[in-house]
Design a protein around this motif. Structure first.
Motif, short mmCIF file in Angstrom:
data_model
loop_
_atom_site.label_atom_id
_atom_site.label_comp_id
_atom_site.label_asym_id
_atom_site.label_seq_id
_atom_site.Cartn_x
_atom_site.Cartn_y
_atom_site.Cartn_z
N ALA A 156 0.84 -1.20 0.00
CA ALA A 156 0.00 0.00 0.00
C ALA A 156 0.88 1.25 0.00
O ALA A 156 0.60 2.24 -0.70
CB ALA A 156 -0.92 -0.01 1.22
N LEU A 157 1.99 1.22 0.75
CA LEU A 157 2.91 2.36 0.77
C LEU A 157 3.57 2.55 -0.60
O LEU A 157 3.71 3.67 -1.09
CB LEU A 157 4.02 2.13 1.80
N LEU A 158 3.94 1.42 -1.21
CA LEU A 158 4.65 1.50 -2.49
C LEU A 158 3.73 1.88 -3.64
O LEU A 158 4.19 2.22 -4.73
CB LEU A 158 5.34 0.15 -2.79
N CYS A 159 2.43 1.78 -3.40
CA CYS A 159 1.46 2.14 -4.46
C CYS A 159 1.07 3.60 -4.37
O CYS A 159 0.19 4.05 -5.11
CB CYS A 159 0.18 1.32 -4.30
N HIS A 160 1.67 4.34 -3.46
CA HIS A 160 1.11 5.66 -3.19
C HIS A 160 1.21 6.62 -4.38
O HIS A 160 0.23 7.27 -4.73
CB HIS A 160 1.75 6.29 -1.94
N ASP A 161 2.36 6.68 -5.02
CA ASP A 161 2.51 7.65 -6.11
C ASP A 161 2.05 7.10 -7.45
O ASP A 161 1.23 7.69 -8.14
CB ASP A 161 3.97 8.11 -6.21
N THR A 162 2.60 5.94 -7.81
CA THR A 162 2.15 5.29 -9.05
C THR A 162 1.82 3.84 -8.70
O THR A 162 2.27 3.34 -7.68
CB THR A 162 3.28 5.27 -10.11
N LEU A 163 1.07 3.19 -9.58
CA LEU A 163 0.70 1.82 -9.28
C LEU A 163 1.73 0.89 -9.94
O LEU A 163 1.77 0.77 -11.17
CB LEU A 163 -0.71 1.51 -9.79
N PRO A 164 2.59 0.25 -9.14
CA PRO A 164 3.65 -0.58 -9.73
C PRO A 164 3.10 -1.89 -10.28
O PRO A 164 2.00 -2.32 -9.93
CB PRO A 164 4.58 -0.84 -8.54
N ARG A 165 3.92 -2.53 -11.14
CA ARG A 165 3.56 -3.85 -11.66
C ARG A 165 4.03 -4.88 -10.63
O ARG A 165 5.22 -5.01 -10.38
CB ARG A 165 4.25 -4.09 -13.01
N ILE A 166 3.06 -5.59 -10.06
CA ILE A 166 3.37 -6.51 -8.94
C ILE A 166 3.01 -7.93 -9.35
O ILE A 166 1.99 -8.16 -9.99
CB ILE A 166 2.52 -6.14 -7.69
N ALA A 167 3.84 -8.90 -8.97
CA ALA A 167 3.46 -10.31 -9.13
C ALA A 167 3.58 -11.01 -7.79
O ALA A 167 4.48 -10.72 -7.00
CB ALA A 167 4.36 -10.99 -10.16
N LEU A 168 2.64 -11.94 -7.55
CA LEU A 168 2.68 -12.78 -6.35
C LEU A 168 2.96 -14.20 -6.82
O LEU A 168 2.26 -14.70 -7.70
CB LEU A 168 1.33 -12.81 -5.63
N ALA A 169 3.95 -14.84 -6.22
CA ALA A 169 4.25 -16.21 -6.65
C ALA A 169 4.56 -17.08 -5.45
O ALA A 169 4.90 -16.59 -4.37
CB ALA A 169 5.44 -16.20 -7.61
N ALA A 170 4.43 -18.39 -5.66
CA ALA A 170 4.78 -19.37 -4.61
C ALA A 170 5.20 -20.66 -5.31
O ALA A 170 4.86 -20.87 -6.47
CB ALA A 170 3.58 -19.60 -3.70
N PRO A 171 5.93 -21.51 -4.59
CA PRO A 171 6.40 -22.73 -5.24
C PRO A 171 5.29 -23.70 -5.62
O PRO A 171 5.45 -24.50 -6.52
CB PRO A 171 7.33 -23.37 -4.20
N THR A 172 4.15 -23.70 -4.91
CA THR A 172 3.05 -24.60 -5.28
C THR A 172 1.79 -23.79 -5.55
O THR A 172 1.63 -22.67 -5.04
CB THR A 172 2.72 -25.62 -4.17
N GLY A 173 0.87 -24.42 -6.33
CA GLY A 173 -0.37 -23.75 -6.68
C GLY A 173 -1.20 -23.44 -5.44
O GLY A 173 -1.81 -22.38 -5.32
N LYS A 174 -1.19 -24.39 -4.51
CA LYS A 174 -2.00 -24.21 -3.31
C LYS A 174 -1.49 -23.04 -2.47
O LYS A 174 -2.26 -22.22 -1.98
CB LYS A 174 -1.96 -25.50 -2.49
N ALA A 175 -0.17 -22.96 -2.34
CA ALA A 175 0.42 -21.86 -1.56
C ALA A 175 0.14 -20.53 -2.26
O ALA A 175 -0.14 -19.51 -1.60
CB ALA A 175 1.92 -22.08 -1.39
N ALA A 176 0.17 -20.54 -3.59
CA ALA A 176 -0.08 -19.30 -4.34
C ALA A 176 -1.53 -18.85 -4.13
O ALA A 176 -1.79 -17.66 -3.91
CB ALA A 176 0.20 -19.54 -5.82
N ALA A 177 -2.46 -19.82 -4.13
CA ALA A 177 -3.87 -19.46 -3.95
C ALA A 177 -4.11 -18.93 -2.53
O ALA A 177 -4.81 -17.94 -2.33
CB ALA A 177 -4.74 -20.69 -4.22
N ARG A 178 -3.50 -19.59 -1.55
CA ARG A 178 -3.65 -19.15 -0.15
C ARG A 178 -3.13 -17.74 0.04
O ARG A 178 -3.70 -16.92 0.74
CB ARG A 178 -2.82 -20.06 0.76
N MET A 179 -2.00 -17.47 -0.65
CA MET A 179 -1.37 -16.17 -0.50
C MET A 179 -2.26 -15.06 -1.05
O MET A 179 -2.46 -14.01 -0.41
CB MET A 179 -0.06 -16.20 -1.27
N SER A 180 -2.86 -15.28 -2.26
CA SER A 180 -3.67 -14.18 -2.80
C SER A 180 -4.90 -13.93 -1.94
O SER A 180 -5.29 -12.79 -1.71
CB SER A 180 -4.08 -14.39 -4.26
#
Ligand SMILES: Nc1ncnc2c1ncn2[C@@H]1O[C@H](COP(=O)(O)OP(=O)(O)OP(=O)(O)O)[C@@H](O)[C@H]1O
Length: 565
Positions: A156-180
Motif C-alpha cells: 500500500a505504501l509503495l502504491c502511493h505515487d504510481t501503481l507498480p507492476r506486482i506479481a505474487l508467486a509461490a512454489p506450489t499452486g495451493k500456496a499461491a492461492a492461499r497467498m492471494s
C-alpha cells in the motif's frame, strides 16, 4: 543397489573415459557425494588424507567448474552445484545492489506510525521500513506472525505515487492461492486506503513460480530469463523455504535490476526437497546495518530500537494466531528452540489441542476413516464445495514416504470394506489426489490437490480454480499423482489443515527425522495436533537440528561487500 549408488556408478564409467587413473582416485567418494546430493546437501566434507588424495586427482578434480568435481578447502562439490550456488549469490547481489529510496519520507513515516500502531506490531513495522530501503528482502516468521499483513501495508505504501507492476508467486499452486486470498483479506483491513490502491492490490492473483516464468515442456525452458526479463516492479514470493537453488536462480535471473524482491517464509521449516537451504543462508550471511542506513531508518522510525536489525532480512517473532494460550504455538516454539522435555510437557498442558498415542498403521487408518465422516457425506451428496472444505479436516502426515504409502494402502482397505472403492477399479468417487509433477498442458502443478467426483460423462478429477471455482480434468489426462489421504510432511508444505496426525518413522529413525520436519508437521495444524509415536522418537527429533550443507551463505558473505553505496 540404491538409486544414488547406481548414479555414482554411471558417472564413474563416464569419468573413466576422461581420465582413468583420476577416475579410480575419485571412485570411493562418488557414492558418498551422490547420496549427500540426494539428501539436499551441495557438498561432502573430507578429512586431511582424503583432501590430499583428491588434490592429486586432476583433471577430474579441480579448483573451479572447469572440472567435473571441485575441491574447495576440505569440501568436495559436484561442479554443477558449486557453480549454481555461486551464480545464485551473484543474482542476489545484483538485485540487492539496486537502491531506490522512498521519495516521500514524511508521508511514509506517518503511515508507518499509523498502520503499525497496535501493540505487538513493532517487528512488522521495522520489517516494512527495512524493506523500503532494500531491493532484495527476506521477511521470515512462523505461522501467523503477520508476514502477509506486513506485505499488504508495504505494498500500500509503495502504491502511493504510481501503481507498480506486482506479481505474487509461490512454489506450489495451493500456496499461491492461499497467498492471494490472505493478501486480499489483509488489504481490506488497512484503514484509509485510497480505493485505487485497494483495487490494484485486490486484483492480484498468486501463481506458481513455474507459471510466472512460463516454463514449457519438454525441457521446461522458461520464456522469461536473463535475455527476456519479466516486466515487473515488485515480486513477492511466499513459502520461499520450499524454493530450491535451481528454481530460485532461474527466477532471479529473469528479474530486471530494479525489481524489488520480497521473499516470505519460515526459516525454521524444512528446506526444499532438492538441494538448497536458501532462507538459512540469507539469514546467516545478513550483515549488521551500516551507519548511514541506521540514520535513514531512524528518520522513518524515530522511536524504535534499531540496533538488532540486519541488512536485507527481518524476523517476525510474535504469532498473532498462535499466542501464549495456544497449544500448537507453544509446542512449535519449544520444538524450534530444541527444548525437548518442555516440548513434550505441552501435551499435558494443552490436552484439548495436543495429544499423543501409539497405534499401528491399520488402526490409524480405521480412525482416520471415522474422522472423515463429514468428507464422505459431502462426497455422497456430490457436493464439491463441502468436499473440498472437509478435505482439510484431518490429514495424516508421515515423516517417510514408505509410511505414507503404507497408510494410503491401509486407508484403501478401509474404503474397500465400506464399499467406497473396489480393489479391481483404479478410480472411485471421493478419491483424493495430489499432483506430483508440474504439467503446463493441464495447468496442474506439483502439490495441487484434487478430488474425484462425477462429471457429465463419468468420473473426473476436480481441482480448485480461480475463475470457475472448480474445474474438471479427465482422468486420462492427469499428470503424475498419488493418493492424498496421507502425505509426507514435504508434500504438505504450503498447506494447512484443521487437524494433523503425525506419524514418525515406523522403520528406522535417522537424521531425516529432524527438528525442522517435526516443526513443519506441527505448524500445518490449525486446531489440533496428534503425535502418533512415543516420547523418545519425539525428543530425538527435537534434539536433531537440520544440518543441510550449503556454501551459499559463504559466497553471499564473500560477494556482499558494502551494499550501501
Ligand atoms: N500486529 C497485529 N496485531 C494483531 N493482529 C495481527 C497483527 N498482525 C497480524 N495479525 C493477524 O494475525 C493473523 C495472521 O496474520 P498474517 O496472515 O499476516 O500472518 P502470516 O505470517 O502471513 O501467516 P501465515 O502463517 O498464514 O503465512 C491475521 O488474522 C492478522 O489479521
Amino acid at each position: 543397489m540404491s538409486d544414488t549408488a547406481h548414479i555414482a556408478d554411471n558417472v564413474l564409467s563416464l569419468l573413466h573415459h576422461v581420465h582413468a587413473p583420476a577416475a579410480d582416485c575419485v571412485a570411493p567418494f562418488l557414492p558418498r557425494l551422490f547420496a549427500a546430493l540426494a539428501d539436499g546437501h551441495t557438498f561432502i566434507y573430507l578429512n586431511k588424507e582424503e583432501t590430499a588424495q583428491l588434490a592429486r586427482a586432476q583433471p577430474i578434480v579441480g579448483a573451479d567448474a572447469q572440472s567435473p568435481l571441485v575441491l574447495y578447502r576440505n569440501r568436495l562439490f559436484l561442479a554443477k552445484f558449486w557453480q549454481l550456488e555461486q551464480h545464485l549469490a551473484r543474482e542476489i547481489h545484483r538485485l540487492s545492489h539496486y537502491r531506490r529510496l522512498p521519495e516521500r519520507w514524511d508521508f511514509i513515516q506517518q503511515q508507518l506510525q499509523a498502520w503499525f500502531a497496535d501493540s505487538g506490531s513493532q517487528d512488522q513495522q521495522a520489517a516494512a521500513a527495512l524493506t523500503l530501503l532494500h531491493n532484495f528482502m527476506l521477511i521470515s516468521g512462523g505461522p501467523g506472525t503477520g508476514k502477509t499483513t506486513t506485505v499488504a501495508k508495504l505494498l500500500a505504501l509503495l502504491c502511493h505515487d504510481t501503481l507498480p507492476r506486482i506479481a505474487l508467486a509461490a512454489p506450489t499452486g495451493k500456496a499461491a492461492a492461499r497467498m492471494s486470498e490472505a493478501l486480499k483479506n489483509a488489504v481490506t483491513r488497512i484503514d484509509g486506503l485510497p480505493e485505487s490502491t485497494a483495487a490494484h492490490l485486490r486484483q492480484l492473483n498468486g501463481q506458481t513460480v513455474h507459471r510466472l516464468l512460463a516454463l514449457t515442456p519438454p525441457q521446461m525452458l522458461p520464456e522469461y530469463d536473463a535475455d527476456n526479463r519479466l516486466p515487473l516492479d515488485i515480486l513477492i514470493v511466499d513459502e520461499a523455504s520450499m524454493l530450491d537453488l535451481y528454481l530460485l536462480h532461474q527466477l532471479l535471473q529473469a528479474l530486471p535490476n530494479s525489481c524489488r524482491v520480497i521473499l516470505l517464509g519460515d526459516e525454521n521449516q524444512l528446506p526444499s526437497v532438492s538441494a538448497g537451504a536458501v532462507l538459512s543462508a540469507l539469514m546467516q550471511s545478513s550483515a549488521a546495518l551500516p551507519e548511514p542506513m541506521v540514520r535513514e531508518l531512524q528518520q522513518l522510525l524515530p522511536s524504535i530500537q534499531l540496533r538488532h536489525l540486519r541488512q536485507g532480512t527481518a524476523k517476525l517473532t510474535i504469532s498473532h494466531r498462535f499466542g501464549a494460550e495456544s497449544g500448537i504455538g507453544c509446542l512449535a516454539r519449544a520444538v524450534v528452540s530444541g527444548e525437548a522435555e518442555q516440548a513434550w510437557q505441552q501435551f499435558t498442558q494443552f490436552p484439548q489441542t495436543l495429544s499423543h498415542h501409539q497405534h499401528d498403521i491399520a488402526h490409524i487408518a480405521q480412525q482416520l476413516y471415522r474422522a472423515h465422516q463429514a468428507y464422505w457425506q459431502a462426497i455422497d451428496d456430490n457436493h464439491l464445495d463441502r468436499a473440498f472444505a472437509h478435505q482439510a479436516d484431518v490429514l495424516v502426515l508421515s515423516a517417510q514416504r514408505a509410511d505414507a504409502h503404507a497408510l494410503n494402502q491401509a486407508y484403501l482397505q478401509q474404503l474397500h470394506q465400506h464399499r467406497r472403492a473396489h480393489p479391481d477399479q483404479p478410480w472411485f468417487k471421493g478419491q483424493m489426489l495430489i499432483i506430483t509433477r508440474n504439467d503446463p498442458s493441464t495447468q496442474l502443478y506439483n502439490g495441487d490437490v484434487g478430488i474425484v467426483l462425477p462429471h457429465e460423462y463419468g468420473l473426473a478429477a476436480w481441482f480448485p480454480d480461480t475463475a470457475y471455482r472448480f474445474r474438471p480434468i479427465a482422468l486420462s489426462r492427469l499428470p503424475e499423482h498419488e493418493n492424498a489421504f496421507t502425505l509426507t510432511v514435504h508434500k504438505s508444505q504450503g498447506s494447512e489443515y484443521r487437524e494433523i496426525w503425525f506419524l514418525p518413522p515406523t522403520q528406522r529413525q535417522d537424521d531425516d527425522f529432524s527438528r525442522a520436519l517435526l516443526y513443519t508437521a506441527i505448524t500445518r495444524a490449525k486446531e489440533k495436533f496428534v503425535y502418533c509415536g512415543n516420547k523418545s522418537s519425539f525428543q530425538k527429533a527435537c534434539n536433531t537440528p537440520d544440518k543441510r550443507r550449503s556454501a551459499l551463505n559463504e559466497w553471499l558473505t564473500q560477494i556482499q561487500g558494502d551494499l550501501f553505496v
